[in-house]
Design a protein around this motif. Structure first.
Motif, PDB file in Angstrom:
ATOM      1  N   LEU A  19       8.896  10.049  -7.039  1.00 56.67           N
ATOM      2  CA  LEU A  19       9.093   9.702  -5.792  1.00 56.67           C
ATOM      3  C   LEU A  19       9.927   9.308  -4.877  1.00 56.67           C
ATOM      4  O   LEU A  19      10.795   9.836  -3.603  1.00 56.67           O
ATOM      5  CB  LEU A  19       8.027  11.371  -5.557  1.00 56.67           C
ATOM      6  N   GLU A  20       9.037   8.146  -4.614  1.00 60.76           N
ATOM      7  CA  GLU A  20       9.013   7.348  -3.195  1.00 60.76           C
ATOM      8  C   GLU A  20      10.946   7.232  -3.565  1.00 60.76           C
ATOM      9  O   GLU A  20      11.554   6.952  -2.609  1.00 60.76           O
ATOM     10  CB  GLU A  20       8.672   7.007  -3.185  1.00 60.76           C
ATOM     11  N   MET A  55      -1.708   4.212   0.071  1.00 59.46           N
ATOM     12  CA  MET A  55      -0.172   5.664   0.437  1.00 59.46           C
ATOM     13  C   MET A  55       0.080   6.250   2.010  1.00 59.46           C
ATOM     14  O   MET A  55       0.682   6.316   3.045  1.00 59.46           O
ATOM     15  CB  MET A  55      -1.334   6.938   0.223  1.00 59.46           C
ATOM     16  N   PHE A  56      -1.120   5.632   3.097  1.00 58.53           N
ATOM     17  CA  PHE A  56      -0.903   6.100   4.584  1.00 58.53           C
ATOM     18  C   PHE A  56       1.064   5.012   4.893  1.00 58.53           C
ATOM     19  O   PHE A  56       1.946   5.954   5.059  1.00 58.53           O
ATOM     20  CB  PHE A  56      -1.243   5.803   5.329  1.00 58.53           C
ATOM     21  N   VAL A  57       0.913   3.948   4.478  1.00 60.67           N
ATOM     22  CA  VAL A  57       2.143   3.197   4.418  1.00 60.67           C
ATOM     23  C   VAL A  57       3.071   3.605   4.027  1.00 60.67           C
ATOM     24  O   VAL A  57       4.018   3.413   4.579  1.00 60.67           O
ATOM     25  CB  VAL A  57       1.391   1.552   3.945  1.00 60.67           C
ATOM     26  N   PRO A 106      -0.449   6.926 -10.313  1.00 60.16           N
ATOM     27  CA  PRO A 106       0.401   6.487  -9.549  1.00 60.16           C
ATOM     28  C   PRO A 106       2.345   6.537  -9.258  1.00 60.16           C
ATOM     29  O   PRO A 106       3.047   6.225  -8.719  1.00 60.16           O
ATOM     30  CB  PRO A 106       0.173   5.097  -9.399  1.00 60.16           C
ATOM     31  N   GLU A 107       2.440   6.711 -11.282  1.00 60.04           N
ATOM     32  CA  GLU A 107       4.119   6.561 -11.478  1.00 60.04           C
ATOM     33  C   GLU A 107       4.762   7.531 -10.862  1.00 60.04           C
ATOM     34  O   GLU A 107       6.067   7.374 -10.402  1.00 60.04           O
ATOM     35  CB  GLU A 107       4.349   6.735 -12.840  1.00 60.04           C
ATOM     36  N   ALA A 108       4.229   8.825 -10.706  1.00 60.44           N
ATOM     37  CA  ALA A 108       5.068  10.262  -9.734  1.00 60.44           C
ATOM     38  C   ALA A 108       4.817  10.007  -8.297  1.00 60.44           C
ATOM     39  O   ALA A 108       5.665  10.075  -7.843  1.00 60.44           O
ATOM     40  CB  ALA A 108       3.625  11.067  -9.906  1.00 60.44           C
TER      41      ALA A 108
END
Length: 326
Positions: free
Chosen positions: A291-292, A50-52, A285-287
């Protein structure tokens, strides 16, 4: 399905390859952005993936990034973050790390450690934004600087809050004790605090902010700011009153921070927020994927330089398998 090399964080880094494979954008996308560098404080303790993903979403070479890694984080996690930061001249770990306690003074101190480091940086950043590892941007870097340079917010801090509600006043009227790294507890009715220094009116709000460089310099030079900091050491969640209270000495406050449900992605995109909190790569995780992809597409559409193919996020890349601590 294409997989990234899981050896990236196991030893010495091939930084050029990592930057390419992880789709970091390694040049300013416009003159407007190059001329308005931002500073970011990111406090983390878990979820390397998540940080990366957050870092690559907000990364721009003209900006500067201070990463505060909780002392409690596993050593292999700290090592991985340190190796990643070592691949970028404008990403660094805080010179002093805290063992952060939820609602404790240590949380406020983590941000201040980074602020002190950022003021020593050669990068002449204009404003600083604080984030945690579960945040993700809604606005592009270009949109952020245009928003903060607009007539409404130019040279003004964003520190949302209100006069401290009565039901919250126990947080600052009673002495609290921080059990480092564990919890914060009231000392009881016999331990009332003295009134705030300098007859300050205490305001209450979110711990998130966007602060001008001049305000950050004021925090470290002003006797009012120093006295309020000392007074706040035995309060509950001082980061939720410190910034907004000081801002009322110098300016005004705005905005609430968007807290969302994973089913609300369309609503989040439509809102005029800067960031959304919070995401976890193991929950829906799909959300985050959606968004990414949406955010990177917008960033590249706004670019005023030729787009490199490596800046596009590959849908088939399994980031989870690539970012394994250990």
């Amino acid at each position: 399905m294409e997989c990234l090399n899981i050896g990236y964080f196991d030893g010495p880094m091939n930084c050029c390859r990592m930057q390419t494979d992880f789709h970091f954008i390694m040049e300013p996308l416009s003159r407007e952005e190059a001329d308005y560098p931002l500073a970011f404080i990111i406090t983390i303790h878990k979820e390397l993936e998540m940080f990366v993903r957050l870092l690559r979403a907000i990364y721009a070479p003209q900006n500067i990034y201070c990463i505060h890694v909780d002392v409690k984080a596993p050593e292999n996690y700290k090592t991985s973050v340190r190796r990643l930061a070592g691949c970028f001249p404008n990403v660094f770990l805080a010179s002093v790390s805290e063992r952060v306690t939820y609602a404790g003074f240590s949380r406020l101190k983590a941000d201040m450690n980074c602020m002190e480091d950022l003021l020593k940086s050669a990068v002449k950043w204009k404003k600083v934004i604080n984030l945690c590892g579960q945040d993700f941007p809604i606005k592009s870097n270009l949109e952020l600087i245009r928003y903060m340079q607009g007539a409404e917010w130019r040279d003004i801090n964003m520190t949302p809050g209100v006069k401290q509600p009565e039901y919250m006043q126990h947080r600052t009227q009673m002495q609290h004790m921080e059990v480092i790294g564990d919890y914060v507890a009231s000392k009881g009715q016999g331990h009332r605090k003295d009134p705030p220094p300098h007859n300050l009116q205490i305001y209450f709000g979110t711990a998130y902010y966007s602060l001008t460089r001049a305000f950050v310099e004021y925090v470290f030079k002003s006797s009012v700011a120093k006295d309020l900091l000392e007074w706040s050491k035995d309060t509950y969640s001082p980061d939720e009153h410190y910034w907004v209270t000081l801002n009322h000495v110098k300016g005004r406050y705005v905005r609430d921070i968007c807290i969302y449900g994973t089913e609300d992605i369309p609503w989040i995109i439509e809102k005029n927020s800067m960031f959304a909190n919070k995401f976890e790569s193991t929950v829906a995780p799909e959300a985050l994927d959606c968004l990414e992809q949406w955010h990177r597409h917008k960033v590249l559409q706004q670019a005023m330089v030729p787009i490199q193919s490596t800046w596009q996020l590959a849908m088939e890349v399994n980031i989870s398998s690539a970012i394994t601590v250990g």
